[in-house]
Design a protein around this motif. Structure first.
Motif, PDB file in Angstrom:
ATOM      1  N   LYS A  18     -17.874  56.456  31.128  1.00 54.33           N
ATOM      2  CA  LYS A  18     -16.567  57.025  31.441  1.00 54.33           C
ATOM      3  C   LYS A  18     -15.830  56.180  32.481  1.00 54.33           C
ATOM      4  CE  LYS A  18     -16.689  60.543  28.782  1.00 54.33           C
ATOM      5  NZ  LYS A  18     -15.803  60.593  27.636  1.00 54.33           N
ATOM      6  N   TRP A  19     -16.569  55.751  33.513  1.00 55.09           N
ATOM      7  CA  TRP A  19     -15.975  54.938  34.565  1.00 55.09           C
ATOM      8  C   TRP A  19     -15.502  53.594  34.015  1.00 55.09           C
ATOM      9  CZ3 TRP A  19     -18.949  51.895  38.773  1.00 55.09           C
ATOM     10  CH2 TRP A  19     -18.080  51.457  39.753  1.00 55.09           C
ATOM     11  N   GLY A  20     -16.319  52.947  33.191  1.00 56.23           N
ATOM     12  CA  GLY A  20     -15.947  51.664  32.597  1.00 56.23           C
ATOM     13  C   GLY A  20     -14.720  51.790  31.708  1.00 56.23           C
ATOM     14  N   SER A  21     -14.669  52.849  30.933  1.00 58.22           N
ATOM     15  CA  SER A  21     -13.507  53.089  30.082  1.00 58.22           C
ATOM     16  C   SER A  21     -12.253  53.298  30.936  1.00 58.22           C
ATOM     17  CB  SER A  21     -13.763  54.302  29.200  1.00 58.22           C
ATOM     18  OG  SER A  21     -12.664  54.556  28.383  1.00 58.22           O
ATOM     19  N   HIS A  22     -12.405  54.044  32.013  1.00 60.50           N
ATOM     20  CA  HIS A  22     -11.302  54.286  32.941  1.00 60.50           C
ATOM     21  C   HIS A  22     -10.825  52.968  33.565  1.00 60.50           C
ATOM     22  CE1 HIS A  22      -8.902  56.447  35.894  1.00 60.50           C
ATOM     23  NE2 HIS A  22      -9.487  55.748  36.851  1.00 60.50           N
ATOM     24  N   ASN A  27      -6.513  49.057  34.089  1.00 61.39           N
ATOM     25  CA  ASN A  27      -6.158  47.657  34.340  1.00 61.39           C
ATOM     26  C   ASN A  27      -5.513  46.999  33.127  1.00 61.39           C
ATOM     27  OD1 ASN A  27      -7.060  47.460  37.059  1.00 61.39           O
ATOM     28  ND2 ASN A  27      -9.152  47.534  36.289  1.00 61.39           N
ATOM     29  N   ASP A  28      -5.176  47.814  32.135  1.00 64.11           N
ATOM     30  CA  ASP A  28      -4.505  47.335  30.907  1.00 64.11           C
ATOM     31  C   ASP A  28      -5.256  46.191  30.239  1.00 64.11           C
ATOM     32  OD1 ASP A  28      -2.442  49.198  31.174  1.00 64.11           O
ATOM     33  OD2 ASP A  28      -1.334  47.862  32.520  1.00 64.11           O
ATOM     34  N   ILE A  29      -6.564  46.316  30.159  1.00 62.84           N
ATOM     35  CA  ILE A  29      -7.386  45.305  29.490  1.00 62.84           C
ATOM     36  C   ILE A  29      -7.590  45.753  28.051  1.00 62.84           C
ATOM     37  CG2 ILE A  29      -9.632  44.171  29.443  1.00 62.84           C
ATOM     38  CD1 ILE A  29      -9.727  44.583  32.496  1.00 62.84           C
ATOM     39  N   VAL A  30      -7.116  44.937  27.115  1.00 65.52           N
ATOM     40  CA  VAL A  30      -7.226  45.268  25.702  1.00 65.52           C
ATOM     41  C   VAL A  30      -8.273  44.344  25.084  1.00 65.52           C
ATOM     42  CG1 VAL A  30      -6.001  45.404  23.511  1.00 65.52           C
ATOM     43  CG2 VAL A  30      -4.817  45.964  25.639  1.00 65.52           C
ATOM     44  N   LEU A  31      -9.281  44.949  24.484  1.00 67.31           N
ATOM     45  CA  LEU A  31     -10.357  44.190  23.857  1.00 67.31           C
ATOM     46  C   LEU A  31     -10.528  44.657  22.418  1.00 67.31           C
ATOM     47  CD1 LEU A  31     -13.058  44.472  26.681  1.00 67.31           C
ATOM     48  CD2 LEU A  31     -11.704  42.457  26.126  1.00 67.31           C
ATOM     49  N   PRO A  32     -11.036  43.785  21.549  1.00 66.53           N
ATOM     50  CA  PRO A  32     -11.389  44.251  20.206  1.00 66.53           C
ATOM     51  C   PRO A  32     -12.435  45.364  20.303  1.00 66.53           C
ATOM     52  CG  PRO A  32     -11.451  41.860  20.320  1.00 66.53           C
ATOM     53  CD  PRO A  32     -11.260  42.359  21.713  1.00 66.53           C
ATOM     54  N   THR A  33     -12.530  46.178  19.275  1.00 68.58           N
ATOM     55  CA  THR A  33     -13.384  47.367  19.311  1.00 68.58           C
ATOM     56  C   THR A  33     -14.831  47.041  19.639  1.00 68.58           C
ATOM     57  OG1 THR A  33     -11.950  48.384  17.674  1.00 68.58           O
ATOM     58  CG2 THR A  33     -14.096  49.389  17.990  1.00 68.58           C
ATOM     59  N   THR A  35     -16.144  44.335  21.024  1.00 62.44           N
ATOM     60  CA  THR A  35     -16.265  43.744  22.357  1.00 62.44           C
ATOM     61  C   THR A  35     -16.150  44.819  23.432  1.00 62.44           C
ATOM     62  OG1 THR A  35     -15.256  41.729  21.503  1.00 62.44           O
ATOM     63  CG2 THR A  35     -15.373  41.961  23.886  1.00 62.44           C
ATOM     64  N   ARG A  36     -15.243  45.756  23.238  1.00 65.37           N
ATOM     65  CA  ARG A  36     -15.093  46.869  24.182  1.00 65.37           C
ATOM     66  C   ARG A  36     -16.378  47.685  24.243  1.00 65.37           C
ATOM     67  NH1 ARG A  36     -11.109  50.174  26.479  1.00 65.37           N
ATOM     68  NH2 ARG A  36     -11.686  52.360  26.520  1.00 65.37           N
ATOM     69  N   TRP A  37     -16.932  47.995  23.071  1.00 68.57           N
ATOM     70  CA  TRP A  37     -18.181  48.751  22.989  1.00 68.57           C
ATOM     71  C   TRP A  37     -19.302  48.000  23.712  1.00 68.57           C
ATOM     72  CZ3 TRP A  37     -22.838  47.458  20.738  1.00 68.57           C
ATOM     73  CH2 TRP A  37     -23.775  48.497  20.625  1.00 68.57           C
ATOM     74  N   LEU A  38     -19.397  46.697  23.463  1.00 72.57           N
ATOM     75  CA  LEU A  38     -20.443  45.880  24.071  1.00 72.57           C
ATOM     76  C   LEU A  38     -20.291  45.812  25.588  1.00 72.57           C
ATOM     77  CD1 LEU A  38     -22.856  44.139  23.209  1.00 72.57           C
ATOM     78  CD2 LEU A  38     -21.309  42.191  23.169  1.00 72.57           C
ATOM     79  N   VAL A  39     -19.075  45.625  26.070  1.00 69.47           N
ATOM     80  CA  VAL A  39     -18.824  45.556  27.515  1.00 69.47           C
ATOM     81  C   VAL A  39     -19.160  46.888  28.180  1.00 69.47           C
ATOM     82  CG1 VAL A  39     -16.965  45.414  29.225  1.00 69.47           C
ATOM     83  CG2 VAL A  39     -17.121  43.706  27.422  1.00 69.47           C
ATOM     84  N   LEU A  40     -18.708  47.990  27.604  1.00 69.51           N
ATOM     85  CA  LEU A  40     -18.961  49.310  28.192  1.00 69.51           C
ATOM     86  C   LEU A  40     -20.444  49.643  28.216  1.00 69.51           C
ATOM     87  CD1 LEU A  40     -16.033  51.443  26.748  1.00 69.51           C
ATOM     88  CD2 LEU A  40     -16.355  50.686  29.096  1.00 69.51           C
TER      89      LEU A  40
END
Length: 59
Positions: A18-22, A27-33, A35-40
């Motif tokens: 939740k914190w990572g998603s927030h 910070n208006d960081i847009v990532l592919p789906t 990559t976002r999943w992997l980073v979180l």
């Protein structure tokens, strides 16, 4: 102690997701789906592993 460690680790994982998603959204960081999943999930794994350090039986 084992069950307490598992529960605390899972709660920490959930809160870190939740914190990572927030953080990404504010910070208006847009990532592919994927990559976002992997980073979180990587962030959440690291945070929950650090939180689980007092419970060595689950590491």
């Amino acid at each position: 102690m084992l069950i307490a460690g598992i529960v605390i680790s899972l709660i920490a994982y959930y809160l870190a997701l939740k914190w990572g998603s927030h953080l990404l959204e504010n910070n208006d960081i847009v990532l592919p789906t994927f990559t976002r999943w992997l980073v979180l999930n990587t962030f959440a794994f690291i945070v929950s592993s650090i939180v689980a350090l007092p419970f060595p039986s689950i590491l």
